[in-house]
Design a protein around this motif. Sequence first.
Motif, PDB file in Angstrom:
ATOM      1  N   GLY A   1       5.277  -2.704   3.580  1.00 61.71           N
ATOM      2  CA  GLY A   1       6.221  -1.930   4.380  1.00 61.71           C
ATOM      3  C   GLY A   1       7.283  -1.331   3.491  1.00 61.71           C
TER       4      GLY A   1
ATOM      5  N   VAL B   1      12.997  -3.862   4.884  1.00 59.44           N
ATOM      6  CA  VAL B   1      12.597  -4.109   6.276  1.00 59.44           C
ATOM      7  C   VAL B   1      12.531  -5.600   6.605  1.00 59.44           C
ATOM      8  CG1 VAL B   1      11.327  -1.942   6.439  1.00 59.44           C
ATOM      9  CG2 VAL B   1      10.118  -4.033   5.746  1.00 59.44           C
TER      10      VAL B   1
ATOM     11  N   TYR C   1       7.864  -2.727   9.742  1.00 59.42           N
ATOM     12  CA  TYR C   1       8.960  -1.757   9.715  1.00 59.42           C
ATOM     13  C   TYR C   1      10.186  -2.397  10.356  1.00 59.42           C
ATOM     14  CZ  TYR C   1       8.256  -0.590  14.718  1.00 59.42           C
ATOM     15  OH  TYR C   1       8.165  -0.633  16.093  1.00 59.42           O
TER      16      TYR C   1
ATOM     17  N   SER D   1      11.316   3.796   7.834  1.00 60.69           N
ATOM     18  CA  SER D   1      10.324   2.738   7.607  1.00 60.69           C
ATOM     19  C   SER D   1       9.232   2.791   8.670  1.00 60.69           C
ATOM     20  CB  SER D   1      11.003   1.360   7.604  1.00 60.69           C
ATOM     21  OG  SER D   1      11.456   0.995   8.909  1.00 60.69           O
TER      22      SER D   1
END
Length: 249
Positions: A31, A35, A109, A116
Amino acid sequence: MRLIHNMTTIAESPAPELPAASRAIKMAVIGGSGVGKTALVVRFLTRRFIGDYERNAGNLYSREVQVDGEQVTIQVQDTPGVELTDNSIGLPDHVTCSVQWADAVVLVYSVTDHRSFDLIDQLHQLVVRAGGGNMPPVILLANKADLLHLRRVDSQQGPLLAGALGCSFYEVSASEDYSQVHSAFHRLCCQLAKQPPQASSNPSHNSSSTATEKRRSPLIPRPKSPNMQDLKRRFKQALSAKVRTVTSV
């Protein structure tokens, strides 16, 4: 100490005197930067939440656990954050190798960072390409659900994207709710544990395949294992900081 996973809980338990050889379940967590990938992994494996981490260098976390009565080794590859620049992603080689190595992939995310979220579709395409004809199971995690005042990704966008990608979706808070994090990873572990391990009926071929796999295994440069003593130290520091805050108030 060994973490024993009994369906819905993870608890510390002394290792058995004669541990049996266990099957390995390998997961890669990928990711964008910031995050909460490392926080999620540590929360799942240790129940602890540590709010401050050094920049992710790609640690490999490993624990002996039981899933549905079967003893397995869970290996979770934490990966450096992926950056989005000019509508293209800056993808470290380590991330691609991690996807190729893993039995399953966890896409993450943050609900506080729409960039993201925008990365997820491209990261999923990476997983599809790396998997080729053997697409690994994928789940989508939306982290930091507790930060309602900072939310930038609508709560309906995650499930819609997961539906389009054909994967399970979980909205979690690594800092506030261990059970949410545990449930997401636990279901993925159970799914992988039900899959029969790949084996050959020809012993000589199997030995050759094993030797070949050992030669191929360094797909990922050997990562630094996290210093658990350091994690415990940071956890104590975080608790001390909270105590000082309450006292000052």
